[in-house]
Design an enzyme around this catalytic site. Structure first.
Site, mmCIF file in Angstrom:
data_model
loop_
_atom_site.group_PDB
_atom_site.id
_atom_site.type_symbol
_atom_site.label_atom_id
_atom_site.label_comp_id
_atom_site.label_asym_id
_atom_site.label_seq_id
_atom_site.Cartn_x
_atom_site.Cartn_y
_atom_site.Cartn_z
ATOM 1 C CE1 TYR A 148 7.411 -1.814 37.734
ATOM 2 C CE2 TYR A 148 8.974 0.122 37.710
ATOM 3 C CZ TYR A 148 7.673 -0.351 37.354
ATOM 4 O OH TYR A 148 6.644 0.636 36.922
ATOM 5 C CG ASP A 175 5.182 -5.263 36.774
ATOM 6 O OD1 ASP A 175 4.985 -5.919 35.480
ATOM 7 O OD2 ASP A 175 4.824 -4.196 36.950
ATOM 8 C CG HIS A 231 0.886 -5.143 39.650
ATOM 9 N ND1 HIS A 231 1.526 -5.913 38.298
ATOM 10 C CD2 HIS A 231 0.816 -3.939 39.384
ATOM 11 C CE1 HIS A 231 1.863 -4.869 37.511
ATOM 12 N NE2 HIS A 231 1.256 -3.643 38.244
#
EC number: 3.1.11.2
Length: 433
Positions: A109, A138, A226
């Site tokens: 992340y 991500d 997402h």
């Protein structure tokens, strides 16, 4: 077939959302789930180790921000060798063996600021582990500012994106979704603030695994903001497990199911009321008959629920495709409506599962049940020694070699070693005082 799913879940503190996410991953037959933004503490991450999840590796930051986790199916042939976590909850690296083959899994992340140093530190740490690598996460940046965003405004490539691209070239990594869809515009994140779409959720895999990839696609986006990214890799390991039937108590809340069960009971005793048959034989035959009826009803309801979910997910994917072409208020409203329907459907399933767990715990009370055997099984599994280094320096994963090495070690340890008369004389002198 091994299915990997990477997903920014945007917090998983609420028990119903946690159950919905685990149900979603289970319904898509995920063997490995790479999660970002878990927002869980170190103790709370253990709550993810339930149901189909056998192993849970995580890196925590706080209960309100960051946090990453890797969930592995309990039936998978994965054995942990080593792991590395980030104190800021940005990434976790897990290295192990999938069957007999080494593999390194990473959940990332990245910060939403232009921070190339974080990317460089990640790949420096990752270089300590052998390939192949499977990295999902991500990354909060665009590798291609033209193809990976819906806005037509041109923006320069960020320093963090340049660092990722350079690291991919150095480490022979491939953005597998873009590799399979070189001219396709699809996006994984919708920004409500900017009313724009972008593809910032990536799967980076070692180039040596490209030939094993069957497909890579985005799953419907409705639980989080997402889209989950799904990769299917060919594998020779069968992960099918045995199935244990349980009565679905939800059938007793549906009037149509109650009516069919009553009719089946009446029909059975209408044709089996002969006095010549012993009562125990009639009772066993009745149980087999009514169980078959209940299984048929449960299967029909399950298939109807799954078909409804599949239809809604297909409609949502179509609506999202239209939204990618035309970001109009009508298309956004249709996407929001379908997301709401899917959320209601998955929430109802999660609530039923939680109610079922509560009723089961209440019925058991303080009686000894499966919890103790499960705990003992986990303790036994934690003591497993999957490999050992032999005297010649070779690393062996054979259970026979592991057992033989320990036998030889303890046989040598507890054997009497005189080493000549000097040791005997010194012992005799000591004992004689």
């Amino acid at each position: 077939l091994t299915i990997y799913i990477s997903w920014n879940i945007n917090g998983i503190n609420h028990p119903i959302k946690r159950k919905r996410i685990l149900n979603f991953l289970s319904s898509h037959q995920a063997q490995v789930a790479l999660l970002q933004e878990t927002h869980l503490t170190q103790i709370e991450h253990e709550k993810l180790r339930r149901g189909w999840v056998g192993k849970c590796f995580y890196s925590s930051y706080s209960s309100k921000a960051r946090g990453v986790a890797i969930l592995i199916n309990k039936n998978s042939p994965f054995h942990l060798v080593s792991q590395s976590t980030d104190s800021n909850g940005r990434y976790i690296i897990v290295h192990g063996r999938w069957g007999s083959r080494p593999i390194t899994l990473v959940s990332v992340y990245a910060p939403n600021t232009d921070d190339p140093l974080m990317v460089q530190n990640l790949f420096l740490k990752l270089a300590q582990y052998p390939s192949p690598w499977i990295i999902g996460g991500d990354f909060n940046c665009l590798l291609d500012t033209v193809m990976d965003r819906s806005s037509s405004t041109l923006t320069p490539c960020s320093y963090m994106a340049q660092a990722i691209v350079n690291s991919m070239e150095e480490c022979s990594l491939t953005d597998i979704w873009r590799h399979l869809h070189p001219r396709t515009r699809e996006y994984s994140h919708y920004s409500h603030a900017h009313k724009s779409l972008s593809r910032i959720d990536l799967f980076l895999i070692s180039s040596s695994l490209i030939h094993c990839v069957q497909d890579c696609n985005f799953l419907p986006r409705y639980i989080s903001d997402h889209s989950p990214v799904c990769v299917r890799l060919e594998t020779s390991v069968d992960l099918q497990s045995s199935y244990r039937w349980r009565f679905d108590s939800q059938l007793l809340t549906r009037e149509d199911s109650i009516g069919e069960i009553k009719a089946a009971i009446q029909e059975f005793f209408h044709f089996n009321n002969s006095q010549s048959s012993p009562p125990d034989i009639v009772w066993e035959a009745f149980k087999a008959t009514i169980r078959g009826k209940v299984i048929a009803l449960s299967s029909a309801h399950k298939k109807a629920f799954q078909q409804q979910t599949i239809d809604l997910e297909r409609d949502l994917r179509g609506a999202e495709a239209e939204l990618y072409k035309n970001n109009s208020p009508e298309n956004r409203e249709r996407v929001a409506t379908l997301q709401h329907e899917l959320n209601m459907l998955s929430s109802s399933r999660a609530e039923r599962a939680i109610l079922r767990s509560r009723s089961r715990f209440y019925a058991r009370g303080d009686k000894p049940g499966k919890m103790l055997p499960w705990q003992l099984r986990w303790e036994e599994a934690s003591c497993l020694i999957p490999s050992i280094r032999l005297p010649d320096g070779a690393l062996s994963f054979s259970p026979g070699a592991v057992n033989e090495a320990f036998c030889n070690y303890y046989a040598t340890l507890y054997s009497t070693q005189w080493g000549g008369g000097g040791l005997r004389r010194s012992m005799t002198t000591f004992l004689d005082g």
